[in-house]
Design a protein around this motif. Structure first.
Motif, mmCIF file in Angstrom:
data_model
loop_
_atom_site.group_PDB
_atom_site.id
_atom_site.type_symbol
_atom_site.label_atom_id
_atom_site.label_comp_id
_atom_site.label_asym_id
_atom_site.label_seq_id
_atom_site.Cartn_x
_atom_site.Cartn_y
_atom_site.Cartn_z
ATOM 1 N N VAL A 186 -1.645 -6.100 7.335
ATOM 2 C CA VAL A 186 -3.065 -6.238 7.681
ATOM 3 C C VAL A 186 -3.815 -4.913 7.631
ATOM 4 O O VAL A 186 -5.048 -4.904 7.538
ATOM 5 N N GLY A 187 -3.112 -3.788 7.679
ATOM 6 C CA GLY A 187 -3.802 -2.501 7.643
ATOM 7 C C GLY A 187 -4.569 -2.285 6.360
ATOM 8 O O GLY A 187 -5.671 -1.727 6.367
ATOM 9 N N ILE A 188 -4.010 -2.720 5.236
ATOM 10 C CA ILE A 188 -4.695 -2.513 3.955
ATOM 11 C C ILE A 188 -5.862 -3.484 3.805
ATOM 12 O O ILE A 188 -6.937 -3.109 3.322
ATOM 13 N N THR A 189 -5.684 -4.729 4.232
ATOM 14 C CA THR A 189 -6.782 -5.685 4.109
ATOM 15 C C THR A 189 -7.904 -5.349 5.084
ATOM 16 O O THR A 189 -9.080 -5.522 4.764
ATOM 17 N N GLY A 190 -7.546 -4.828 6.264
ATOM 18 C CA GLY A 190 -8.572 -4.398 7.212
ATOM 19 C C GLY A 190 -9.369 -3.220 6.680
ATOM 20 O O GLY A 190 -10.601 -3.183 6.794
ATOM 21 N N ALA A 191 -8.682 -2.248 6.080
ATOM 22 C CA ALA A 191 -9.376 -1.097 5.500
ATOM 23 C C ALA A 191 -10.306 -1.541 4.380
ATOM 24 O O ALA A 191 -11.447 -1.075 4.267
ATOM 25 N N ALA A 192 -9.825 -2.444 3.537
ATOM 26 C CA ALA A 192 -10.655 -2.937 2.440
ATOM 27 C C ALA A 192 -11.896 -3.649 2.963
ATOM 28 O O ALA A 192 -13.003 -3.487 2.424
ATOM 29 N N ARG A 193 -11.724 -4.423 4.013
ATOM 30 C CA ARG A 193 -12.867 -5.149 4.592
ATOM 31 C C ARG A 193 -13.928 -4.180 5.089
ATOM 32 O O ARG A 193 -15.126 -4.395 4.876
ATOM 33 N N LEU A 194 -13.515 -3.116 5.749
ATOM 34 C CA LEU A 194 -14.473 -2.135 6.270
ATOM 35 C C LEU A 194 -15.164 -1.360 5.155
ATOM 36 O O LEU A 194 -16.249 -0.797 5.362
ATOM 37 N N LEU A 195 -14.539 -1.313 3.992
ATOM 38 C CA LEU A 195 -15.126 -0.613 2.851
ATOM 39 C C LEU A 195 -15.846 -1.564 1.893
ATOM 40 O O LEU A 195 -16.261 -1.155 0.807
ATOM 41 N N ASP A 196 -15.998 -2.822 2.308
ATOM 42 C CA ASP A 196 -16.646 -3.841 1.476
ATOM 43 C C ASP A 196 -15.948 -4.013 0.135
ATOM 44 O O ASP A 196 -16.587 -4.293 -0.889
ATOM 45 N N ALA A 197 -14.645 -3.826 0.129
ATOM 46 C CA ALA A 197 -13.861 -4.006 -1.087
ATOM 47 C C ALA A 197 -13.325 -5.431 -1.136
ATOM 48 O O ALA A 197 -12.713 -5.899 -0.176
ATOM 49 N N GLU A 198 -13.531 -6.087 -2.249
ATOM 50 C CA GLU A 198 -13.049 -7.457 -2.418
ATOM 51 C C GLU A 198 -11.524 -7.461 -2.540
ATOM 52 O O GLU A 198 -10.946 -6.678 -3.297
ATOM 53 N N VAL A 199 -10.879 -8.346 -1.782
ATOM 54 C CA VAL A 199 -9.419 -8.476 -1.825
ATOM 55 C C VAL A 199 -9.058 -9.820 -2.443
ATOM 56 O O VAL A 199 -9.604 -10.860 -2.051
ATOM 57 N N VAL A 200 -8.150 -9.781 -3.405
ATOM 58 C CA VAL A 200 -7.654 -11.009 -4.032
ATOM 59 C C VAL A 200 -6.136 -11.038 -3.867
ATOM 60 O O VAL A 200 -5.451 -10.057 -4.167
ATOM 61 N N ALA A 201 -5.635 -12.149 -3.370
ATOM 62 C CA ALA A 201 -4.217 -12.265 -3.051
ATOM 63 C C ALA A 201 -3.411 -12.852 -4.201
ATOM 64 O O ALA A 201 -3.896 -13.723 -4.937
ATOM 65 N N VAL A 202 -2.193 -12.354 -4.341
ATOM 66 C CA VAL A 202 -1.211 -12.891 -5.283
ATOM 67 C C VAL A 202 -0.011 -13.350 -4.456
ATOM 68 O O VAL A 202 0.565 -12.552 -3.713
ATOM 69 N N GLU A 203 0.343 -14.608 -4.549
ATOM 70 C CA GLU A 203 1.395 -15.165 -3.691
ATOM 71 C C GLU A 203 2.729 -14.452 -3.911
ATOM 72 O O GLU A 203 3.181 -14.295 -5.049
ATOM 73 N N GLU A 204 3.339 -14.010 -2.817
ATOM 74 C CA GLU A 204 4.644 -13.349 -2.897
ATOM 75 C C GLU A 204 5.744 -14.392 -3.096
ATOM 76 O O GLU A 204 5.730 -15.454 -2.492
ATOM 77 N N ARG A 205 6.700 -14.046 -3.949
ATOM 78 C CA ARG A 205 7.840 -14.926 -4.172
ATOM 79 C C ARG A 205 9.085 -14.344 -3.505
ATOM 80 O O ARG A 205 9.007 -13.351 -2.790
ATOM 81 N N GLU A 206 10.215 -14.960 -3.741
ATOM 82 C CA GLU A 206 11.447 -14.574 -3.052
ATOM 83 C C GLU A 206 11.812 -13.116 -3.286
ATOM 84 O O GLU A 206 12.335 -12.455 -2.401
ATOM 85 N N ASN A 207 11.534 -12.590 -4.472
ATOM 86 C CA ASN A 207 11.846 -11.198 -4.801
ATOM 87 C C ASN A 207 10.607 -10.318 -4.850
ATOM 88 O O ASN A 207 10.590 -9.281 -5.517
ATOM 89 N N GLY A 208 9.568 -10.725 -4.148
ATOM 90 C CA GLY A 208 8.358 -9.930 -4.114
ATOM 91 C C GLY A 208 7.325 -10.414 -5.104
ATOM 92 O O GLY A 208 7.318 -11.578 -5.530
ATOM 93 N N LEU A 209 6.453 -9.499 -5.507
ATOM 94 C CA LEU A 209 5.358 -9.833 -6.402
ATOM 95 C C LEU A 209 5.891 -10.186 -7.792
ATOM 96 O O LEU A 209 6.714 -9.469 -8.357
ATOM 97 N N SER A 210 5.413 -11.288 -8.347
ATOM 98 C CA SER A 210 5.787 -11.705 -9.696
ATOM 99 C C SER A 210 4.786 -11.118 -10.691
ATOM 100 O O SER A 210 3.570 -11.272 -10.526
ATOM 101 N N CYS A 211 5.295 -10.465 -11.739
ATOM 102 C CA CYS A 211 4.402 -9.885 -12.738
ATOM 103 C C CYS A 211 3.607 -10.961 -13.470
ATOM 104 O O CYS A 211 2.442 -10.748 -13.830
ATOM 105 N N ALA A 212 4.227 -12.118 -13.697
ATOM 106 C CA ALA A 212 3.506 -13.211 -14.357
ATOM 107 C C ALA A 212 2.331 -13.668 -13.494
ATOM 108 O O ALA A 212 1.217 -13.882 -13.997
ATOM 109 N N ASP A 213 2.574 -13.818 -12.195
ATOM 110 C CA ASP A 213 1.496 -14.204 -11.278
ATOM 111 C C ASP A 213 0.408 -13.136 -11.244
ATOM 112 O O ASP A 213 -0.789 -13.440 -11.261
#
Length: 431
Positions: free
Chosen positions: A136-163
């Motif tokens: 939440v620290g990164i999403t909170g910082a982005a919110r305070l800076l008016d930076a748009e956050v877009v989520a990529v669903e994490e899989r069993e081994n972390g972030l999928s490059c295809a996703d």
């Protein structure tokens, strides 16, 4: 008073306060909520030893008593006093070979995130990509800076490059520019997932092809047992990675010392170039001016004591955390044997290190459920919904194993099992 920045009212801003209040309101409860270091490893006298060692180090470098006094009592350089020591430590501990000038010493890793986002997010169409769930620290910082956050669903081994690629391309079709992707590749907070080596190489190649910056945050590597997968930054051949670091878990959090490794080249309007680290230092000079010299000195003394090998300082600590995680995993097996696990709809992951694991349950694991758990069963945990920036995690909880003794972990899991049994029974009674 009205018209405050809308980020202040964002629910993510209440996360830490809510958990602190639950813990304070139920002091007898066993808390799996905080990702704090285990306090039995702290030695108050060691602070003075660290400070003395660093002062002696300055004197050995030929600094006069007046220069040493000035370094400790006056404002210091915004980029930091101990960049050379951090660079040496990263080289021997993490295989990250960068010049000291590419490092900015920050007030914890949280400031490093804030500075980096402030520098990178240059317009309303710039987007920060994060995994979901996400710290939440990164999403909170982005919110305070008016930076748009877009989520990529994490899989069993972390972030999928295809996703990730699919999301990047979709954002570009919308006319937006995905600027950076934030990852915790090792024993991540909150899920405990570690990204395999092959996936790291794939992510670096994708970042280069799609012109993305990777923000790598890996605070749990040096407090985890066994050999670790190489950092993304150590594998980075194209300066795609900004490595965000912290000594909160590996040394002690009260120092509030972190850093950013930003060796990227910046082309200025006048045609000259600079290091991104220089630009981050400019921003820092307008926020915190500089990181406490005393805090830097305490950290520097610890680095000097170990020849920069924080991993060597943390051998016992890492073994303890590894043992505690195993105690928790065995405790879950004991409290939820196969028949009970199936009946209650419970499952969990088994991280190889770090401080966190996740537990799936068959009921909404929300604030109300947490309140009942703390009040009626004396056990506190964290709803995983806090960590999903676009929704999700409604029936998952995070358990932190770092702050508790082995006995408290076992007793806490017994209470947690009773709570889960009660919640499932109540759900069945409601039909």
């Amino acid at each position: 008073m009205t018209d405050l920045h809308p980020g202040v009212a964002d629910p993510v801003m209440d996360t830490m306060n809510f958990l602190n209040e639950v813990t304070l309101n139920y002091p007898e409860a066993i808390s799996f909520a905080p990702g704090r270091p285990y306090e039995e490893f702290f030695d108050t006298e060691q602070i003075f030893v660290h400070l003395r060692r660093y002062l002696d180090h300055l004197a050995a470098q030929g600094r006069s008593p007046a220069e040493v006094r000035r370094a400790m009592f006056q404002y210091g350089p915004s980029a930091g006093l101990i960049r050379e020591l951090i660079a040496d430590s990263l080289r021997v501990d993490e295989g990250i070979d960068v010049p000291a000038e590419s490092i900015v010493v920050t007030v914890g890793c949280q400031e490093a995130m804030f500075l980096t986002l402030r520098a990178l997010i240059s317009g309303p169409d710039d987007v920060l990509l994060v995994s979901s769930p996400c710290y939440v620290g990164i999403t909170g910082a982005a919110r305070l800076l008016d930076a748009e956050v877009v989520a990529v669903e994490e899989r069993e081994n972390g972030l999928s490059c295809a996703d990730l690629e699919a999301v990047v391309l979709a954002e570009r079709v919308r006319g937006r520019r995905p600027r950076a992707v934030y990852v915790v590749p090792d024993h991540s907070n909150p899920s405990g997932v570690t990204m395999p080596l092959e996936a790291r190489h794939e992510l670096l190649a994708l970042a280069d092809r799609l012109d993305l910056i990777i923000l790598e945050d890996s605070p749990y590597r040096l407090v985890s047992p066994g050999a670790q997968v190489p950092t993304l930054k150590s594998l980075d051949q194209d300066r795609r990675v900004i490595h965000l670091g912290s000594y909160a878990k590996s040394l002690f959090p009260a120092a509030r010392v972190g850093y950013a490794v930003a060796d990227q080249s910046v082309l200025k309007d006048d045609g000259t170039t600079s290091l991104l680290a220089d630009e981050l230092a400019k921003i820092k000079s307008m926020i915190t001016v500089n990181t406490s010299a005393l805090s830097q000195a305490a950290v520097a003394g610890a680095l000097l004591a170990s020849g920069g090998q924080v991993s060597r300082l943390n051998t016992e600590v890492a073994a303890h955390y590894g043992d505690t995680m195993q105690v928790a995993l065995r405790g879950l097996e004991r409290e939820f044997p196969a028949e009970r696990r199936s009946r209650l709809g419970v499952s969990w992951n088994a991280p190889s290190g770090g401080l966190f694991l996740t537990l799936q349950v068959a009921f909404p694991a929300d604030d109300d459920a947490l309140g009942r758990s703390a009040r009626d069963f004396g056990v506190v945990w964290t709803p995983m919904s806090y960590f999903h920036p676009e929704g999700g995690g409604a029936r998952t909880i995070r358990l932190s194993t770092s702050y508790l003794s082995h006995a408290d972990v076992e007793e806490g899991l017994r209470r947690l099992a009773d709570f889960i049994e009660s919640e499932v029974a109540a759900a069945h009674a409601r039909g």
